[in-house]
Design an enzyme around this catalytic site. Structure first.
Site, PDB file in Angstrom:
ATOM      1  N   ASP A   1      -5.157  32.423 -12.181  1.00  0.00           N
ATOM      2  CA  ASP A   1      -4.448  31.460 -11.339  1.00  0.00           C
ATOM      3  C   ASP A   1      -3.813  32.112 -10.110  1.00  0.00           C
ATOM      4  O   ASP A   1      -3.999  31.636  -8.988  1.00  0.00           O
ATOM      5  CB  ASP A   1      -3.368  30.731 -12.150  1.00  0.00           C
ATOM      6  CG  ASP A   1      -3.943  30.089 -13.403  1.00  0.00           C
ATOM      7  OD1 ASP A   1      -5.173  29.903 -13.450  1.00  0.00           O
ATOM      8  OD2 ASP A   1      -3.169  29.780 -14.318  1.00  0.00           O
TER       9      ASP A   1
ATOM     10  N   GLY B   1      -4.220  37.788 -12.878  1.00  0.00           N
ATOM     11  CA  GLY B   1      -4.797  36.739 -13.718  1.00  0.00           C
ATOM     12  C   GLY B   1      -5.526  35.724 -12.834  1.00  0.00           C
ATOM     13  O   GLY B   1      -5.452  35.805 -11.602  1.00  0.00           O
TER      14      GLY B   1
ATOM     15  N   HIS C   1      -9.541   4.040 -22.907  1.00  0.00           N
ATOM     16  CA  HIS C   1      -9.533   5.100 -21.883  1.00  0.00           C
ATOM     17  C   HIS C   1     -10.903   5.773 -21.758  1.00  0.00           C
ATOM     18  O   HIS C   1     -11.232   6.639 -22.566  1.00  0.00           O
ATOM     19  CB  HIS C   1      -8.483   6.156 -22.247  1.00  0.00           C
ATOM     20  CG  HIS C   1      -7.098   5.642 -22.126  1.00  0.00           C
ATOM     21  ND1 HIS C   1      -6.366   5.724 -20.965  1.00  0.00           N
ATOM     22  CD2 HIS C   1      -6.308   4.984 -23.013  1.00  0.00           C
ATOM     23  CE1 HIS C   1      -5.185   5.162 -21.133  1.00  0.00           C
ATOM     24  NE2 HIS C   1      -5.128   4.702 -22.374  1.00  0.00           N
TER      25      HIS C   1
ATOM     26  N   CYS D   1      -6.344   0.057 -19.305  1.00  0.00           N
ATOM     27  CA  CYS D   1      -5.173  -0.109 -20.170  1.00  0.00           C
ATOM     28  C   CYS D   1      -4.042  -0.873 -19.484  1.00  0.00           C
ATOM     29  O   CYS D   1      -4.162  -2.071 -19.279  1.00  0.00           O
ATOM     30  CB  CYS D   1      -4.725   1.265 -20.675  1.00  0.00           C
ATOM     31  SG  CYS D   1      -3.693   1.137 -22.132  1.00  0.00           S
ATOM     32  N   TYR D   2      -2.946  -0.202 -19.103  1.00  0.00           N
ATOM     33  CA  TYR D   2      -1.855  -0.918 -18.420  1.00  0.00           C
ATOM     34  C   TYR D   2      -2.386  -1.602 -17.158  1.00  0.00           C
ATOM     35  O   TYR D   2      -2.010  -2.722 -16.839  1.00  0.00           O
ATOM     36  CB  TYR D   2      -0.747   0.073 -18.040  1.00  0.00           C
ATOM     37  CG  TYR D   2       0.425  -0.567 -17.332  1.00  0.00           C
ATOM     38  CD1 TYR D   2       1.451  -1.144 -18.066  1.00  0.00           C
ATOM     39  CD2 TYR D   2       0.498  -0.603 -15.945  1.00  0.00           C
ATOM     40  CE1 TYR D   2       2.526  -1.746 -17.433  1.00  0.00           C
ATOM     41  CE2 TYR D   2       1.576  -1.204 -15.292  1.00  0.00           C
ATOM     42  CZ  TYR D   2       2.583  -1.767 -16.055  1.00  0.00           C
ATOM     43  OH  TYR D   2       3.643  -2.358 -15.407  1.00  0.00           O
TER      44      TYR D   2
ATOM     45  N   GLY E   1      -0.491   3.311 -18.490  1.00  0.00           N
ATOM     46  CA  GLY E   1       0.913   3.688 -18.319  1.00  0.00           C
ATOM     47  C   GLY E   1       1.699   3.290 -19.549  1.00  0.00           C
ATOM     48  O   GLY E   1       1.231   2.499 -20.366  1.00  0.00           O
TER      49      GLY E   1
ATOM     50  N   LYS F   1      -8.020  24.151 -15.321  1.00  0.00           N
ATOM     51  CA  LYS F   1      -8.400  25.568 -15.355  1.00  0.00           C
ATOM     52  C   LYS F   1      -9.849  25.805 -14.912  1.00  0.00           C
ATOM     53  O   LYS F   1     -10.124  26.703 -14.123  1.00  0.00           O
ATOM     54  CB  LYS F   1      -8.203  26.093 -16.776  1.00  0.00           C
ATOM     55  CG  LYS F   1      -8.302  27.590 -16.904  1.00  0.00           C
ATOM     56  CD  LYS F   1      -7.003  28.207 -16.499  1.00  0.00           C
ATOM     57  CE  LYS F   1      -6.868  29.658 -16.803  1.00  0.00           C
ATOM     58  NZ  LYS F   1      -5.488  30.110 -16.565  1.00  0.00           N
TER      59      LYS F   1
ATOM     60  N   GLU G   1     -11.721   7.924 -19.643  1.00  0.00           N
ATOM     61  CA  GLU G   1     -11.581   9.272 -19.080  1.00  0.00           C
ATOM     62  C   GLU G   1     -11.373  10.346 -20.139  1.00  0.00           C
ATOM     63  O   GLU G   1     -11.530  11.524 -19.866  1.00  0.00           O
ATOM     64  CB  GLU G   1     -10.426   9.311 -18.064  1.00  0.00           C
ATOM     65  CG  GLU G   1      -9.015   9.145 -18.622  1.00  0.00           C
ATOM     66  CD  GLU G   1      -8.587   7.697 -18.847  1.00  0.00           C
ATOM     67  OE1 GLU G   1      -9.475   6.831 -18.962  1.00  0.00           O
ATOM     68  OE2 GLU G   1      -7.377   7.436 -18.947  1.00  0.00           O
TER      69      GLU G   1
END
Ligand code: XMP
Length: 501
Positions: free
Chosen positions: A217, A215, A159, A75-76, A48, A357, A161
């Protein structure tokens, strides 16, 4: 279930996504949210932007006192745990970006080399660990990069991730399977079924409306909500006359015939073209199309007694609109169906809001949407209007439609369509001299554009083999009346944008 507590890092959703990739279920909550601990197998505290010693800095959740399971704190999150358990955090020199760290032996680092590059983004640093903790990684500048008590807590200053952390995926899977001993027991289908249940609960037997563009989405959102509420979902497809060749027919075929959906196709071609007559400024074109679209859609919504508006917003849209605040300049006013919800007094349903996506594509595949739709290149809301440079006329649209169709079909024929992120043709507002037969010709120029990109923010022009370009150019100049020259755009973004207007 793995619970991710979001302390405001831009990477929080990426953590859940990495967990889902490991076929383990995960949810994100904010520190103040109430939580049913009986369902929680592990907790991850995210990074954060704040400092733990600021007075109003976010704290550990209230329920954390009662929680006795494993914790990964990033991290935070790491600094918070250190401070709460009696260690010390101080403002440091800061480490940003790629940093080399040396790892000790620990279950969370199993199968990972001793030295790896990780992604750091912190100003504060841990200077003293709480009692019972020992460091398991140190960065090249001597900062504690990871620590553990060997029982419940694993703390990472970097991080895991993000893509830039080498073996980050492995660290996360080590935490899930080595440390927490979780089982792989979750599939994309579970997510879909859960979403369908949730949509049913939210909308009940009321009616909802959705603007279907064809499309990825909006198509996935449409089929998902259709599964939940059937014909009570009204899908509106607006033919604004700025579509590609056969586009309207294809959408009708797939959604009406294949999925038996309640699809209303509005033929608004005349309205849009009239409004666009004489307009050459790209931003004006976008504005006119956006406003007219809302008008058409509103008129349609009034005909049905709808209470909900479904939108195919996905996670990158959420980040982008958050990011497009103070710091980023407006390059183009992108028009999706933005502005609809505020104006229409409808309740918003966004079933894909937490998905990336490629996850949306997986959901689409699970729901049986044909590959041709799922793997479609992005297409801008204002359609071909921003690809006919200058004034839009029916004659120019027709020329562009044919040229674009040939280019795309040529790419498909050579299995190149899926290798580029987006490809299309542009009709330039100039004519050039040529020779056809033995006569002088003076005809339009078509530019072909193909790019590789991740999410469209930056892009590199695609190195399509010359033979494929050659075939497309020959066919276009031979088959499309009015085109005498074809050029290929070799500019990247930046400095160019993907579209020409
Ligand atoms: P640019 O041209 O800004 O395009 O580099 C990045 C991506 O966005 C698409 N695009 C739009 N999409 N409304 C949309 O919905 C718009 O007004 C618009 N303008 C550009 C473009 O096709 C590319 O994928």
């Amino acid at each position: 279930m793995v619970l991710v507590v979001d302390y405001g890092s831009q990477y929080s959703r990426l953590i859940t996504r990495r967990i889902r990739e490991n076929e383990v279920y995960s949810e994100v909550v904010f520190p103040d949210d109430k939580v049913d601990l009986s369902k929680v197998d592990a907790v991850i505290l995210s990074g954060g932007p704040r400092s733990v010693y600021e007075e109003d800095a976010p704290k550990l959740p209230e329920w954390f006192q009662e929680y006795k399971g494993p914790v990964l704190a990033i991290c935070y999150g790491m600094q918070l745990i250190v401070k709460e358990l009696g260690g010390e955090v101080r403002r440091g020199r800061g480490e940003y970006g790629r940093t080399l760290v040396e790892l000790s032996r620990d279950p969370i680092f199993e199968g990972i080399p001793e030295k790896v590059h990780v992604w750091m983004s912190h100003g504060d640093e841990v200077v003293r660990l709480p009692e019972g903790f020992h460091p398991i990684a140190v960065s090249e500048t001597g900062v504690i990069a990871a620590a553990t008590d060997g029982k419940r807590f694993w703390l990472l200053q970097f991080h895991p991730e993000v893509h830039h952390t080498e073996y980050g995926d492995r660290m996360i899977s080590n935490f899930l399977f080595n440390v927490c001993k979780l089982e792989k027991n979750w599939k994309i289908g579970d997510l879909v079924e859960e979403k369908i249940r949730h949509i049913k609960e939210t909308i009940g037997n009321k009616k909802a409306i959705l603007a279907l563009s064809g499309g990825v989405d909006s198509s996935v959102a449409a089929v998902l909500v259709h599964r939940a509420i059937g014909k009570n979902l009204v899908c509106v497809f607006v033919d604004h006359g700025l579509l590609r060749k056969n586009e309207r027919e294809e959408v009708e075929r797939v959604f009406k015939e294949h999925f038996d959906m309640n699809l209303v196709v509005v033929d608004a071609r005349k309205r849009f073209l009239e409004k666009l007559r004489g307009v050459t400024d790209p931003e004006k074109k976008r504005k006119i199309i956006g406003e007219e679209f809302i008008r058409v859609f509103e008129e349609e919504a009034k005909k049905h007694d709808v209470e909900f508006l479904v939108q195919g917003t996905i996670y990158s849209d959420v980040i982008e609109s958050a990011a497009s605040g103070k710091t980023t300049a407006k390059i183009k006013s992108h028009h999706n169906v933005g502005g609809l919800p505020e104006k229409m007094n409808l309740k918003l349903v966004e079933p894909l809001r937490d998905l990336f996506k490629d996850e949306v594509r997986k959901v689409g595949k699970y729901l049986g949407i044909p590959d041709r739709i799922i793997n479609r290149h992005p297409f801008p809301g204002p359609g071909l209007a921003v690809r006919v440079l200058g004034e839009v006329t029916e004659e120019k649209l027709e020329i562009l439609r044919e040229a674009d169709y040939i280019f795309i079909e040529t790419l498909r024929k050579h299995d190149y369509y899926d290798k580029v992120w987006q490809a299309f043709a542009v009709l330039l507002p100039i004519k050039s001299v040529g020779v056809k037969g033995d006569a002088r010709a003076y005809e339009y120029v078509v530019a072909l554009r193909a790019v590789n990109s991740v999410e469209g923010m930056t892009a590199d022009w695609s190195r399509i083999p010359h033979d494929i370009l050659d075939e497309a150019a020959r066919r276009i100049t031979r088959e499309v009346k009015g085109v005498g020259r074809v050029v290929y755009d070799i500019t990247s973004k930046p400095p160019a944008t993907i579209e020409w207007e």
